[in-house]
Design a protein around this motif. Structure first.
Motif, PDB file in Angstrom:
ATOM      1  N   ARG A  21       0.812  -1.212   0.000  1.00 25.08           N
ATOM      2  CA  ARG A  21       0.000   0.000   0.000  1.00 25.08           C
ATOM      3  C   ARG A  21       0.852   1.271   0.000  1.00 25.08           C
ATOM      4  N   ALA A  60     -15.833 -10.053 -10.455  1.00 20.48           N
ATOM      5  CA  ALA A  60     -15.174  -8.743 -10.487  1.00 20.48           C
ATOM      6  C   ALA A  60     -13.709  -8.947 -10.150  1.00 20.48           C
ATOM      7  N   ASN A  97      -9.767  -8.279 -11.748  1.00 25.37           N
ATOM      8  CA  ASN A  97      -9.103  -7.477 -12.787  1.00 25.37           C
ATOM      9  C   ASN A  97      -8.663  -8.314 -14.002  1.00 25.37           C
ATOM     10  N   ASP A 132     -12.094   2.236   6.674  1.00 25.48           N
ATOM     11  CA  ASP A 132     -10.900   1.410   6.845  1.00 25.48           C
ATOM     12  C   ASP A 132     -10.851   0.972   8.308  1.00 25.48           C
ATOM     13  N   ASN A 162      -9.527 -11.304  -2.178  1.00 25.94           N
ATOM     14  CA  ASN A 162      -9.041 -12.621  -2.611  1.00 25.94           C
ATOM     15  C   ASN A 162      -7.965 -13.122  -1.653  1.00 25.94           C
ATOM     16  N   THR A 176      -4.912  -0.047  -1.590  1.00 25.97           N
ATOM     17  CA  THR A 176      -4.526   0.092  -2.995  1.00 25.97           C
ATOM     18  C   THR A 176      -5.737  -0.075  -3.916  1.00 25.97           C
ATOM     19  N   ALA A 177      -6.440  -1.197  -3.761  1.00 20.16           N
ATOM     20  CA  ALA A 177      -7.572  -1.478  -4.648  1.00 20.16           C
ATOM     21  C   ALA A 177      -8.743  -0.541  -4.327  1.00 20.16           C
ATOM     22  N   THR A 204      -8.424  -3.037 -11.142  1.00 19.82           N
ATOM     23  CA  THR A 204      -9.539  -3.293 -10.227  1.00 19.82           C
ATOM     24  C   THR A 204     -10.579  -2.182 -10.343  1.00 19.82           C
TER      25      THR A 204
HETATM   26  N1  LIG Z   1     -10.951  -8.811  -7.376  1.00 21.24           N
HETATM   27  C1  LIG Z   1      -9.938  -8.098  -7.769  1.00 21.24           C
HETATM   28  O1  LIG Z   1      -9.729  -7.892  -8.950  1.00 21.24           O
HETATM   29  C2  LIG Z   1      -8.999  -7.518  -6.761  1.00 21.24           C
HETATM   30  C3  LIG Z   1      -8.028  -6.625  -7.171  1.00 21.24           C
HETATM   31  C4  LIG Z   1      -7.144  -6.084  -6.247  1.00 21.24           C
HETATM   32  C5  LIG Z   1      -7.253  -6.451  -4.927  1.00 21.24           C
HETATM   33  N2  LIG Z   1      -8.203  -7.330  -4.556  1.00 21.24           N
HETATM   34  C6  LIG Z   1      -8.317  -7.774  -3.166  1.00 21.24           C
HETATM   35  O2  LIG Z   1      -8.546  -6.685  -2.316  1.00 21.24           O
HETATM   36  C7  LIG Z   1      -7.923  -6.926  -1.073  1.00 21.24           C
HETATM   37  C8  LIG Z   1      -7.074  -5.725  -0.706  1.00 21.24           C
HETATM   38  O3  LIG Z   1      -6.017  -5.586  -1.619  1.00 21.24           O
HETATM   39  P1  LIG Z   1      -5.148  -4.269  -1.655  1.00 21.24           P
HETATM   40  O4  LIG Z   1      -4.108  -4.473  -2.665  1.00 21.24           O
HETATM   41  O5  LIG Z   1      -6.017  -3.073  -1.742  1.00 21.24           O
HETATM   42  O6  LIG Z   1      -4.483  -4.325  -0.201  1.00 21.24           O
HETATM   43  P2  LIG Z   1      -4.126  -3.104   0.757  1.00 21.24           P
HETATM   44  O7  LIG Z   1      -3.352  -3.661   1.869  1.00 21.24           O
HETATM   45  O8  LIG Z   1      -3.541  -1.985  -0.023  1.00 21.24           O
HETATM   46  O9  LIG Z   1      -5.560  -2.619   1.288  1.00 21.24           O
HETATM   47  C9  LIG Z   1      -6.313  -3.285   2.254  1.00 21.24           C
HETATM   48  C10 LIG Z   1      -6.990  -2.217   3.104  1.00 21.24           C
HETATM   49  O10 LIG Z   1      -7.884  -2.854   3.985  1.00 21.24           O
HETATM   50  C11 LIG Z   1      -7.751  -2.227   5.234  1.00 21.24           C
HETATM   51  N3  LIG Z   1      -8.222  -3.058   6.319  1.00 21.24           N
HETATM   52  C12 LIG Z   1      -7.564  -4.043   6.984  1.00 21.24           C
HETATM   53  N4  LIG Z   1      -8.315  -4.514   7.999  1.00 21.24           N
HETATM   54  C13 LIG Z   1      -9.465  -3.814   7.975  1.00 21.24           C
HETATM   55  C14 LIG Z   1     -10.644  -3.836   8.782  1.00 21.24           C
HETATM   56  N5  LIG Z   1     -10.755  -4.665   9.804  1.00 21.24           N
HETATM   57  N6  LIG Z   1     -11.624  -2.987   8.454  1.00 21.24           N
HETATM   58  C15 LIG Z   1     -11.521  -2.134   7.421  1.00 21.24           C
HETATM   59  N7  LIG Z   1     -10.431  -2.070   6.633  1.00 21.24           N
HETATM   60  C16 LIG Z   1      -9.418  -2.897   6.909  1.00 21.24           C
HETATM   61  C17 LIG Z   1      -6.255  -1.919   5.334  1.00 21.24           C
HETATM   62  O11 LIG Z   1      -5.976  -0.948   6.318  1.00 21.24           O
HETATM   63  C18 LIG Z   1      -5.969  -1.431   3.921  1.00 21.24           C
HETATM   64  O12 LIG Z   1      -6.180  -0.052   3.779  1.00 21.24           O
HETATM   65  C19 LIG Z   1      -7.130  -8.205  -1.230  1.00 21.24           C
HETATM   66  O13 LIG Z   1      -7.809  -9.285  -0.656  1.00 21.24           O
HETATM   67  C20 LIG Z   1      -7.023  -8.396  -2.701  1.00 21.24           C
HETATM   68  O14 LIG Z   1      -6.993  -9.750  -3.081  1.00 21.24           O
HETATM   69  C21 LIG Z   1      -9.078  -7.865  -5.434  1.00 21.24           C
END
Ligand SMILES: NC(=O)c1ccc[n+]([C@@H]2O[C@H](COP(=O)([O-])OP(=O)(O)OC[C@H]3O[C@@H](n4cnc5c(N)ncnc54)[C@H](O)[C@@H]3O)[C@@H](O)[C@H]2O)c1
Ligand SMILES: O=C(O)C[C@H](O)C(=O)O
Ligand SMILES: [Mn+2]
Length: 541
Positions: free
Chosen positions: A239, A447, A449, A325, A404, A294-295, A263
């Motif tokens: 992140r 959904a 990417n 968050d 995921n 990030t996503a 995403t």
């Molecule tokens: N389906 C898709 O195409 C796709 C694409 C990208 C990411 N994702 C999924 O999204 C998820 C996050 O990925 P990312 O790259 O954004 O990771 P990331 O670490 O950048 O973001 C995760 C966020 O969730 C927050 N978080 C953690 N615990 C929490 C809680 N209890 N309550 C609320 N928020 C909380 C974190 O603080 C962080 O800001 C992963 O599981 C990833 O697989 C899916």
């Protein structure tokens, strides 16, 4: 010129029992194979039979990887035939199991380039060695700090780069000899790996800051020097780095961050698809992003851009977004905000009970979102009471739990359909089975990417684009979002994986056309369809 044995060992050249009699004479293969020459169809039949005899999904994956390592043309021929079945095996979710077991399952480096933070002077040598004279057009690089939602996997994360590239070839038809997976090993903070005597990466904590960014700069510059025609796709960076890297390079080179941009596009497309079904307006929606990393930020940004494209001012558009968050609803005075989050924070005086908005359910009660997207890595966070609260205030709630792999999903599709009496418009990050409810079969869109990055990047590459910009991204979202059947009961909000190759071509042509229209083609490409067709590789001998 490769020796006969080298040819048989080279997955880009090897055809195994498929070498014709003439080729066997010409290449010195006479007597090195059983005499019967097989067609690719016959070879595929044999391989699929063996594949089907494996009982666990991980064994199936290992078997397919051994085919990938032996004969890449046959691998992609077979994958094209069984796309829906193979996607979860070579890609998400089983790729997560292979990453978690990497040090114990390691077979071959799979032509990846392994770059180490401790040896920046070897970057050029590494990339040249891995390319081995091939004309590289597409690189997927990961530093594996945020692999899917399973965290930091150090060098083991290289499998996500390999998996993403497999999907590129299967979906878009990029020549597998023109791709390069890259692992940036900047150390790892994963204690399990640091304590594993068999861990294959650098056994020290992750390096951040200046030294890290110098490595990334050097890597990007070397890629530009060695492979000036290439597209650089970033995957699963942490992140704190992902967005910084994207902002640094996006206007200078042809690059893409899948977790932020890919995403965002797939979720915007899913929402557009859902609104096609519910016949509601985009500008009437209220978005709640749960997990503003990030996503989550990438998704909010694209939805926000769409609001503006549909006529809202920045200020009006911003009112439609709520980020939740770890701290709860994010306010302008919340501690520890990231740069990306700051654009979407709310003010405490908008709420009577601002101090109580520290959990999802309280926020849903206060906000009444119409669209809720989960990127939190918190399994089960979309509970029955959260969903029922949301569904009490909107007729067709749009709910995308997309964390995921499977073990991290915020809610399962069948529960969401049941809890909302079939009203929810659902998409999930991993593939979900159809849901039968009250006599209707609900098909669940994926959904992920993977539905979009192959088309977007292939289109930009085919048109020799200088950069990948917001206009191309918006066009891609609409191209994918337009492919739904709004009149069929239970129709999915996104097109099914069976049609991946078809809609990837549509998206690629749309993006290539946008490159042309904006005058951004380096080679003055003028015909989008032709450019896309010309670049397509077919898995045939
Ligand atoms: N389906 C898709 O195409 C796709 C694409 C990208 C990411 N994702 C999924 O999204 C998820 C996050 O990925 P990312 O790259 O954004 O990771 P990331 O670490 O950048 O973001 C995760 C966020 O969730 C927050 N978080 C953690 N615990 C929490 C809680 N209890 N309550 C609320 N928020 C909380 C974190 O603080 C962080 O800001 C992963 O599981 C990833 O697989 C899916
Ligand atoms: O890899 C995936 O399945 C999608 C996405 O890029 C993720 O990080 O979860
Ligand atoms: Mn990812």
């Amino acid at each position: 010129m490769a020796t006969p044995q080298e040819i048989l060992r080279n997955p880009f050249l090897n055809k195994g029992t498929g070498f014709s009699k003439e080729e066997r004479e010409e290449l010195g293969l006479v007597g090195l194979l059983p005499s019967h020459v097989q067609t690719i169809e016959e070879q595929a039949e044999r391989i699929y039979e063996q594949y089907s005899s494996k009982t666990s999904r991980l064994e199936k994956r290992i078997y397919l990887m051994s085919l990938f390592n032996t004969n890449r043309t046959l691998f992609f021929y077979l994958m094209g035939q069984h796309l829906r079945e193979f996607m979860p095996i070579v890609y998400d979710p089983v790729v997560a199991e292979s990453i978690e077991g990497y040090n114990h399952l390691f077979m071959r480096p799979q032509e990846a380039a392994f770059i180490s933070i401790d040896k920046p002077e070897s970057i050029e040598k590494t990339l040249k060695n891995a390319a081995d004279g091939r004309d590289i057009r597409l690189i997927v690089v990961t530093d594996a700090e945020g692999i899917l939602g399973i965290g930091d996997w150090g060098v083991d994360g290289v499998d996500i780069a390999i998996g993403k590239l497999m999907v590129y070839t299967a979906a878009a038809g990029i020549n597998p000899a023109q791709v390069l997976p890259v692992s940036i090993d900047a150390g790892t903070n994963n204690k399990e790996l640091l304590n594993d005597p068999l861990y294959l990466g650098n056994k020290h904590e992750r390096v951040y800051g200046e030294k890290y960014y110098e490595l990334i700069d050097k890597f990007v510059a070397t890629v530009q020097k060695l492979f000036p025609e290439s597209m650089l796709h970033f995957e699963d960076f942490g992140r704190s780095n992902a967005d910084v890297i994207l902002n640094k390079y996006k206007d200078k080179i042809l690059t893409f961050n899948d977790d932020i941009q890919g995403t965002g596009i797939v979720c915007l497309a899913g929402v557009l698809g859902a609104l096609n079904i519910s016949k509601q307006k985009f500008t009437d929606q209220k978005f709640l992003t749960f997990g503003a990393g990030t996503a989550g930020i990438g998704i909010a940004r694209l939805m926000f851009d769409e609001m503006k494209r549909q006529g809202l001012s920045e200020e009006e558009a911003k009112k439609h977004f709520y980020l939740v968050d770890k701290q709860g609803l994010l306010f302008d005075d919340t501690e520890g905000l990231t740069e990306g989050q700051k654009a979407f924070v709310r003010s405490r005086d908008e709420f009577e009970n601002a101090d109580e908005l520290t959990n999802l359910e309280a926020v849903v009660k206060a906000v009444h979102p119409t669209v809720m997207i989960g990127t939190s890595t918190q399994p089960g966070a979309f509970t029955e009471s959260v969903i029922k609260e949301m569904a009490a205030h909107t007729e067709r709630p749009i709910i995308f739990p997309i964390s995921n792999p499977t073990k991290l999903i915020e809610a399962h599709a069948d529960d969401l359909i049941k809890w909302t009496e079939g009203r929810a418009l659902v998409a999930t990050g991993i593939p979900s089975d159809d849901v039968e409810y009250n006599g209707v079969t609900y098909k669940i869109g994926q959904a992920n990417n993977a539905l979009i990055y192959p088309g977007v990047c292939f289109g930009a590459m085919a048109a020799s684009s200088k950069v990948l910009n917001e206009e191309m991204i918006s066009q891609a979202s609409h191209a994918l979002g337009g492919i739904v059947d709004p009149d069929e009961p239970g129709a999915p909000v996104l097109p099914p994986i069976d049609k991946l190759q078809k809609f990837t071509t549509t998206v690629a042509e749309t993006v290539a056309q946008s490159v042309i229209d904006q005058g951004l083609s380096k080679e003055n490409v003028t015909d989008a369809k032709k450019a896309v067709a010309n670049m397509k590789w077919e898995p045939r001998y």
